[in-house]
Design an enzyme around this catalytic site. Sequence first.
Site, PDB file in Angstrom:
ATOM      1  N   ASP A  13      48.935  39.701  39.073  1.00  0.00           N
ATOM      2  CA  ASP A  13      48.136  39.451  38.408  1.00  0.00           C
ATOM      3  C   ASP A  13      47.289  38.027  38.181  1.00  0.00           C
ATOM      4  O   ASP A  13      48.060  36.809  38.683  1.00  0.00           O
ATOM      5  CB  ASP A  13      48.352  39.811  36.904  1.00  0.00           C
ATOM      6  CG  ASP A  13      47.285  40.022  35.853  1.00  0.00           C
ATOM      7  OD1 ASP A  13      46.143  40.155  36.318  1.00  0.00           O
ATOM      8  OD2 ASP A  13      47.612  40.082  34.504  1.00  0.00           O
ATOM      9  N   GLY A  14      46.111  37.838  37.978  1.00  0.00           N
ATOM     10  CA  GLY A  14      45.253  36.629  37.735  1.00  0.00           C
ATOM     11  C   GLY A  14      44.793  36.062  38.775  1.00  0.00           C
ATOM     12  O   GLY A  14      44.262  34.942  39.005  1.00  0.00           O
ATOM     13  N   GLY A  16      41.485  37.057  39.398  1.00  0.00           N
ATOM     14  CA  GLY A  16      40.364  36.933  38.758  1.00  0.00           C
ATOM     15  C   GLY A  16      39.833  35.537  37.896  1.00  0.00           C
ATOM     16  O   GLY A  16      39.145  34.442  38.223  1.00  0.00           O
ATOM     17  N   ARG A  17      41.017  35.108  37.358  1.00  0.00           N
ATOM     18  CA  ARG A  17      40.975  33.998  36.467  1.00  0.00           C
ATOM     19  C   ARG A  17      41.357  32.752  37.655  1.00  0.00           C
ATOM     20  O   ARG A  17      40.683  31.683  37.250  1.00  0.00           O
ATOM     21  CB  ARG A  17      42.059  33.653  35.497  1.00  0.00           C
ATOM     22  CG  ARG A  17      41.677  34.455  34.322  1.00  0.00           C
ATOM     23  CD  ARG A  17      42.849  35.019  33.429  1.00  0.00           C
ATOM     24  NE  ARG A  17      43.683  36.054  33.832  1.00  0.00           N
ATOM     25  CZ  ARG A  17      44.911  36.444  33.347  1.00  0.00           C
ATOM     26  NH1 ARG A  17      45.556  35.700  32.644  1.00  0.00           N
ATOM     27  NH2 ARG A  17      45.437  37.373  34.097  1.00  0.00           N
ATOM     28  N   ARG A  26      35.268  36.632  41.589  1.00  0.00           N
ATOM     29  CA  ARG A  26      36.542  37.289  41.455  1.00  0.00           C
ATOM     30  C   ARG A  26      37.086  37.612  42.949  1.00  0.00           C
ATOM     31  O   ARG A  26      38.277  37.717  43.134  1.00  0.00           O
ATOM     32  CB  ARG A  26      36.320  38.334  40.815  1.00  0.00           C
ATOM     33  CG  ARG A  26      36.150  37.966  39.135  1.00  0.00           C
ATOM     34  CD  ARG A  26      35.913  39.204  38.361  1.00  0.00           C
ATOM     35  NE  ARG A  26      37.293  40.028  38.152  1.00  0.00           N
ATOM     36  CZ  ARG A  26      38.248  39.684  37.294  1.00  0.00           C
ATOM     37  NH1 ARG A  26      38.323  38.850  36.711  1.00  0.00           N
ATOM     38  NH2 ARG A  26      39.361  40.453  37.667  1.00  0.00           N
ATOM     39  N   HIS A  30      40.887  37.808  44.990  1.00  0.00           N
ATOM     40  CA  HIS A  30      41.344  38.937  45.361  1.00  0.00           C
ATOM     41  C   HIS A  30      42.008  38.527  46.901  1.00  0.00           C
ATOM     42  O   HIS A  30      43.059  38.882  47.426  1.00  0.00           O
ATOM     43  CB  HIS A  30      40.721  40.119  45.375  1.00  0.00           C
ATOM     44  CG  HIS A  30      40.293  40.622  43.888  1.00  0.00           C
ATOM     45  ND1 HIS A  30      41.556  40.458  42.959  1.00  0.00           N
ATOM     46  CD2 HIS A  30      39.543  41.112  43.413  1.00  0.00           C
ATOM     47  CE1 HIS A  30      41.046  41.135  41.742  1.00  0.00           C
ATOM     48  NE2 HIS A  30      39.701  41.335  42.042  1.00  0.00           N
ATOM     49  N   TRP A  62      39.709  51.314  38.052  1.00  0.00           N
ATOM     50  CA  TRP A  62      38.473  51.943  38.579  1.00  0.00           C
ATOM     51  C   TRP A  62      37.373  51.610  37.576  1.00  0.00           C
ATOM     52  O   TRP A  62      36.114  51.756  37.917  1.00  0.00           O
ATOM     53  CB  TRP A  62      38.646  53.563  38.663  1.00  0.00           C
ATOM     54  CG  TRP A  62      39.298  53.861  39.829  1.00  0.00           C
ATOM     55  CD1 TRP A  62      40.689  54.670  39.735  1.00  0.00           C
ATOM     56  CD2 TRP A  62      39.236  53.993  41.378  1.00  0.00           C
ATOM     57  NE1 TRP A  62      41.222  54.819  40.937  1.00  0.00           N
ATOM     58  CE2 TRP A  62      40.192  54.519  41.908  1.00  0.00           C
ATOM     59  CE3 TRP A  62      38.124  53.461  41.994  1.00  0.00           C
ATOM     60  CZ2 TRP A  62      40.261  54.642  43.522  1.00  0.00           C
ATOM     61  CZ3 TRP A  62      38.367  53.647  43.307  1.00  0.00           C
ATOM     62  CH2 TRP A  62      39.021  54.073  44.004  1.00  0.00           C
ATOM     63  N   LEU A 124      62.627  46.663  55.666  1.00  0.00           N
ATOM     64  CA  LEU A 124      62.096  46.593  54.148  1.00  0.00           C
ATOM     65  C   LEU A 124      61.109  47.826  53.927  1.00  0.00           C
ATOM     66  O   LEU A 124      60.176  48.129  54.784  1.00  0.00           O
ATOM     67  CB  LEU A 124      61.003  45.107  54.188  1.00  0.00           C
ATOM     68  CG  LEU A 124      60.353  44.935  52.879  1.00  0.00           C
ATOM     69  CD1 LEU A 124      61.388  44.512  51.742  1.00  0.00           C
ATOM     70  CD2 LEU A 124      59.492  43.721  53.320  1.00  0.00           C
TER      71      LEU A 124
HETATM   72  C1  IPE Z   1      47.663  45.259  36.435  1.00  0.00           C
HETATM   73  O1  IPE Z   1      46.773  44.271  36.122  1.00  0.00           O
HETATM   74  C2  IPE Z   1      47.135  46.050  37.586  1.00  0.00           C
HETATM   75  C3  IPE Z   1      47.464  45.612  38.822  1.00  0.00           C
HETATM   76  C4  IPE Z   1      47.811  44.396  38.921  1.00  0.00           C
HETATM   77  C5  IPE Z   1      46.995  46.230  39.945  1.00  0.00           C
HETATM   78  P1  IPE Z   1      45.646  44.388  35.263  1.00  0.00           P
HETATM   79  O2  IPE Z   1      44.828  43.014  35.140  1.00  0.00           O
HETATM   80  O3  IPE Z   1      44.711  45.515  35.626  1.00  0.00           O
HETATM   81  O4  IPE Z   1      46.298  44.592  33.783  1.00  0.00           O
HETATM   82  P2  IPE Z   1      45.730  44.033  32.257  1.00  0.00           P
HETATM   83  O5  IPE Z   1      44.291  44.735  32.114  1.00  0.00           O
HETATM   84  O6  IPE Z   1      45.704  42.728  32.141  1.00  0.00           O
HETATM   85  O7  IPE Z   1      46.746  45.024  31.521  1.00  0.00           O
HETATM   86  C1  IPE Z   2      45.099  41.250  39.616  1.00  0.00           C
HETATM   87  O1  IPE Z   2      44.261  40.165  39.316  1.00  0.00           O
HETATM   88  C2  IPE Z   2      44.426  42.300  40.754  1.00  0.00           C
HETATM   89  C3  IPE Z   2      44.301  43.532  40.501  1.00  0.00           C
HETATM   90  C4  IPE Z   2      44.197  43.939  39.181  1.00  0.00           C
HETATM   91  C5  IPE Z   2      43.162  44.340  41.401  1.00  0.00           C
HETATM   92  P1  IPE Z   2      42.861  40.534  38.255  1.00  0.00           P
HETATM   93  O2  IPE Z   2      41.584  40.841  38.970  1.00  0.00           O
HETATM   94  O3  IPE Z   2      43.350  41.414  37.182  1.00  0.00           O
HETATM   95  O4  IPE Z   2      42.736  38.878  37.821  1.00  0.00           O
HETATM   96  P2  IPE Z   2      42.502  38.642  36.197  1.00  0.00           P
HETATM   97  O5  IPE Z   2      43.836  39.191  35.549  1.00  0.00           O
HETATM   98  O6  IPE Z   2      41.025  39.126  35.694  1.00  0.00           O
HETATM   99  O7  IPE Z   2      42.409  37.100  36.346  1.00  0.00           O
HETATM  100 MG    MG Z   3      44.521  41.034  35.330  1.00  0.00          MG
END
Ligand code: IPE
Ligand code: IPE
Ligand code: MG
Length: 233
Positions: A13-14, A16-17, A26, A30, A62, A124
Site C-alpha cells: 500500500d501507498g 499513490g501517496r 499515481r 504503481h 475496480w 518459492l
Molecule cells: C489494499 O489497499 C489493496 C491492495 C493493496 C491491492 P487499498 O489502498 O485498496 O486499501 P484501503 O482502501 O486503504 O483500505
Molecule cells: C497500493 O497503493 C496499490 C493498489 C491498491 C493497487 P495505492 O494505490 O492504494 O496507494 P495509496 O494508498 O492511494 O497511497
Molecule cells: Mg491504498
Amino acid sequence: MSSTPKHVAIIMDGNGRWAQQRGLPRLAGHEAGSKSIERCVQACLDTGVQYLTLYAFSSENWKRPALEVNGLMLLLENFLNQKRDEMVREGIRLHHIGRIHELPSVCQRKLREAMEATASNTKLHFTLALSYSGRTEILDAVQSLACDAAAGKLDPNAITAEVFESRLNTAGIPDPDLLIRTSGEMRISNFLLWQLSYTEIHVTKKFWPEFDREDFLAALEDYKSRSRRFGGV
Ligand code: IPE
Ligand code: IPE
Ligand code: MG
C-alpha cells in the site's frame, strides 16, 4: 521465539501517496512499486521464505478511475512478460487467487502461460491476489459446499475446517505466518480473512515503492521476536 516465516503475505500500500509526494501521477507510484516486488522476491529466495503472497489488486480497486485501472492491468501484463523466464530459471512457481476471469483476457492468458511454465518449480510459491476479496472467496466456498450438499454429494455434518479450506482459492497453501502492510494503515482491507486468523502483523510507515530489502529483513527480524501462542500459553 519463531524462526524464518514459511509464508509471508504483503498488503502493498501507498503507491499513490508516494507518487503524490513527488508531484507524479499515481501510475508512476504503481510502476515504482514493481521494483519493490522484485526486491522482496529476491529476499525470499535468499532467506528461505517458501511462500510469498502479494495483494496486487482488490475487488474494490475496480472502483478507481479507468485510467488507473487500465494502467495497473498494463503493468501486470508487462510484469508477467518480463518476469516469466526469470521465474522459470529461479525455481519460482506462480499462483493466483481472486476472480481472475474479471481481468482483461490478455492478463488472464499471460497469467495462465506463466503458471504453466513454472508449474514444476518448488523453491518459492509466489501468489498474486488479483481481483481478490476475502469475503467473496469465503462466499464462493460456501456456495460450492451448499451446492454439493443440496445435490446429495456432501454430508453437511462432514464440513470440517479442512473441507472448507479445500474450497478456498488458497487450497494447498499454508496460512501466512507474517503479514506486512506498508504505508502505516492498520487494517486488513478484505485480504485473506480466513487465513490470517493467527498471522503475526508487521506494519511499516514506509510507502510500498520505498520498501527495500532491509525493510523486508527487518520485518523478518520483528517476526522472529514474536511469541506465537495460538491461544495456548
Ligand atoms: C489494499 O489497499 C489493496 C491492495 C493493496 C491491492 P487499498 O489502498 O485498496 O486499501 P484501503 O482502501 O486503504 O483500505
Ligand atoms: C497500493 O497503493 C496499490 C493498489 C491498491 C493497487 P495505492 O494505490 O492504494 O496507494 P495509496 O494508498 O492511494 O497511497
Ligand atoms: Mg491504498
